[in-house]
Design a protein around this motif. Sequence first.
Motif, short mmCIF file in Angstrom:
data_model
loop_
_atom_site.label_atom_id
_atom_site.label_comp_id
_atom_site.label_asym_id
_atom_site.label_seq_id
_atom_site.Cartn_x
_atom_site.Cartn_y
_atom_site.Cartn_z
N ASN A 295 -2.32 5.03 -1.16
CA ASN A 295 -2.41 6.22 -0.32
C ASN A 295 -2.40 7.52 -1.13
O ASN A 295 -2.63 8.59 -0.57
CB ASN A 295 -1.22 6.29 0.65
N GLY A 296 -2.11 7.42 -2.43
CA GLY A 296 -1.82 8.62 -3.21
C GLY A 296 -2.93 9.66 -3.22
O GLY A 296 -2.69 10.86 -3.04
N LEU A 297 -4.17 9.22 -3.48
CA LEU A 297 -5.28 10.19 -3.53
C LEU A 297 -5.56 10.76 -2.15
O LEU A 297 -5.88 11.95 -2.02
CB LEU A 297 -6.53 9.52 -4.11
N ILE A 298 -5.47 9.91 -1.12
CA ILE A 298 -5.68 10.40 0.25
C ILE A 298 -4.64 11.47 0.58
O ILE A 298 -4.98 12.56 1.08
CB ILE A 298 -5.59 9.23 1.24
N PHE B 37 -4.01 8.38 -11.53
CA PHE B 37 -4.81 8.65 -10.34
C PHE B 37 -4.25 9.89 -9.64
O PHE B 37 -3.41 9.81 -8.74
CB PHE B 37 -4.81 7.43 -9.42
N ASP B 38 -4.75 11.05 -10.08
CA ASP B 38 -4.33 12.33 -9.52
C ASP B 38 -5.54 13.07 -8.98
O ASP B 38 -6.67 12.54 -8.96
CB ASP B 38 -3.59 13.16 -10.57
N LEU C 167 0.84 -1.19 0.00
CA LEU C 167 0.00 0.00 0.00
C LEU C 167 0.87 1.25 0.00
O LEU C 167 1.10 1.89 1.03
CB LEU C 167 -0.93 -0.02 1.23
N GLY C 168 1.39 1.58 -1.16
CA GLY C 168 2.12 2.83 -1.35
C GLY C 168 1.19 3.87 -1.94
O GLY C 168 -0.02 3.83 -1.73
N GLY C 169 1.74 4.80 -2.71
CA GLY C 169 0.88 5.76 -3.38
C GLY C 169 -0.10 5.06 -4.30
O GLY C 169 -1.28 5.40 -4.38
N ILE C 170 0.40 4.04 -5.01
CA ILE C 170 -0.41 3.11 -5.78
C ILE C 170 -0.36 1.77 -5.07
O ILE C 170 0.67 1.40 -4.50
CB ILE C 170 0.14 2.98 -7.22
N HIS D 194 -14.07 4.40 -12.61
CA HIS D 194 -12.85 4.70 -13.35
C HIS D 194 -12.49 3.51 -14.24
O HIS D 194 -12.47 2.36 -13.78
CB HIS D 194 -11.70 4.99 -12.39
N PRO D 195 -12.21 3.74 -15.52
CA PRO D 195 -11.98 2.62 -16.44
C PRO D 195 -10.81 1.72 -16.09
O PRO D 195 -10.82 0.54 -16.42
CB PRO D 195 -11.78 3.31 -17.80
N TYR D 196 -9.79 2.26 -15.42
CA TYR D 196 -8.65 1.42 -15.06
C TYR D 196 -9.07 0.25 -14.19
O TYR D 196 -8.54 -0.86 -14.32
CB TYR D 196 -7.57 2.23 -14.33
N LEU D 197 -10.04 0.47 -13.31
CA LEU D 197 -10.43 -0.54 -12.35
C LEU D 197 -11.06 -1.75 -13.02
O LEU D 197 -11.02 -2.86 -12.47
CB LEU D 197 -11.37 0.06 -11.30
N ALA D 198 -11.64 -1.55 -14.21
CA ALA D 198 -12.26 -2.65 -14.94
C ALA D 198 -11.33 -3.29 -15.96
O ALA D 198 -11.69 -4.29 -16.60
CB ALA D 198 -13.53 -2.16 -15.63
#
Length: 425
Positions: free
Chosen positions: A207-210, A263-264, A183-186, A247-251
């Motif tokens: 953690n990146g978006l948080i 993811f910004d 569990l890093g930024g991604i 979000h399309p990446y998730l699919a």
Amino acid sequence: MIVLSLQSGTSADGIDVAVVDVSRVEEPRSGVSRPELPADVTMRVLHADTLDWAPDLRARALAATAGEPLTAGALCELDTRLGQAFAEAAAAGSRAAGVVPDLVVSHGQTIFHWVDGGRARGTLQLGEPAWIAEAVGAPVLSDLRAADIAAGGEGAPLMAVFDLAWLGAEAAATGRAIATVNLGGIANVQVVRPDGDVVAFDSGPGNGLIDAVVARATDDAETFDEDGRLAASGRVDAALLAELLRHPYLAAPVPKTTGRETFDLGVVDRAVAAVGASAVVASGGAAPATRPALEDLVATLTELTARTVVDAIPGDPAVLIASGGGARNPVLLGRITALAAERGIAVESSAARGIDPSFKESLMFALLGYLSWHGVPARLSSGGSGEPRVAGRFTSGRMPLRLPPPLAGVASVTITSTDHGGGPR
């Protein structure tokens, strides 16, 4: 062999430096020690610490990652300054451990991971390794991802190399797959199967978006949700979570990789705007669009990470082992544990298996350095199209580079100690 590893994750929250003794076991599990057979190795951490970036340098690196245009001169300066910062961290780690390493492995700071048409096309990590070699007096292995991409792979996650060696024997003995998440930024997920296959991919945001929404809301006075306090005091916005999950990446199918360029903050802002617009329409224009409170936004993004990690895990592994900075967030780890339990998957921290969650990546980079030093190709994932390649390129130190005879491979990794003089902030 003493390996010093350097890395700064996608959140650029510090330089992790670890000095690791990587040794071949004289009496391997097979009972036979011959150079033509894969080796069993042990890893012992002599020193590990996380050093702060200079605030202005961190800001410049993150701005470049976010797409700020750079002239050739500005790019050169950034590459040099990052290299000098890594060099200072390496020298400090060497002094603290009281040893000069045989090899330094520097991942560098990721600025861009180019994905087009559903596959990785290139990657850019900055931090000129010549500065490190000069400061420490040892050769440096860097540019660790490019060979895999050129061979048709994704260049990530690199953690698959470590997990297969660390957990492969256990998976084979129990007949059950073992999953890990860093569990890093991604967030990246690995599944080590009993037959020796490993599937590895980026599940989505970690953690990146948080971190990004906390930093923006506090004008960088705070850069992460310490101990999950904001998430614990907020509530999940179901409509916003549903929008983010579109979000399309998730699919997209695995194997796949992503980064901060995907993811910004724009992802969050567009989702917030879409939900707000829908609320205005639903009210007939009577209710103005409102932004969620920071606590609710962090709670929602924490749930997003937990859901996307657990939903992405293929099959029915017996356990999910968590590491990375997010493993120290009790709210995030708690939600991952609860969601995984619904699938019959137990969750534990890598600390329960003797690896500090903050430095598992450091051990992985040290192992990758050991493999490349001994001419062993790195196999990132059985699910991809890439052929195994020796990772990285060497920058010699003050003396000519002399590599040892190649090994047939590494059969297993055992962690004998992770006592160290430093620690996460």
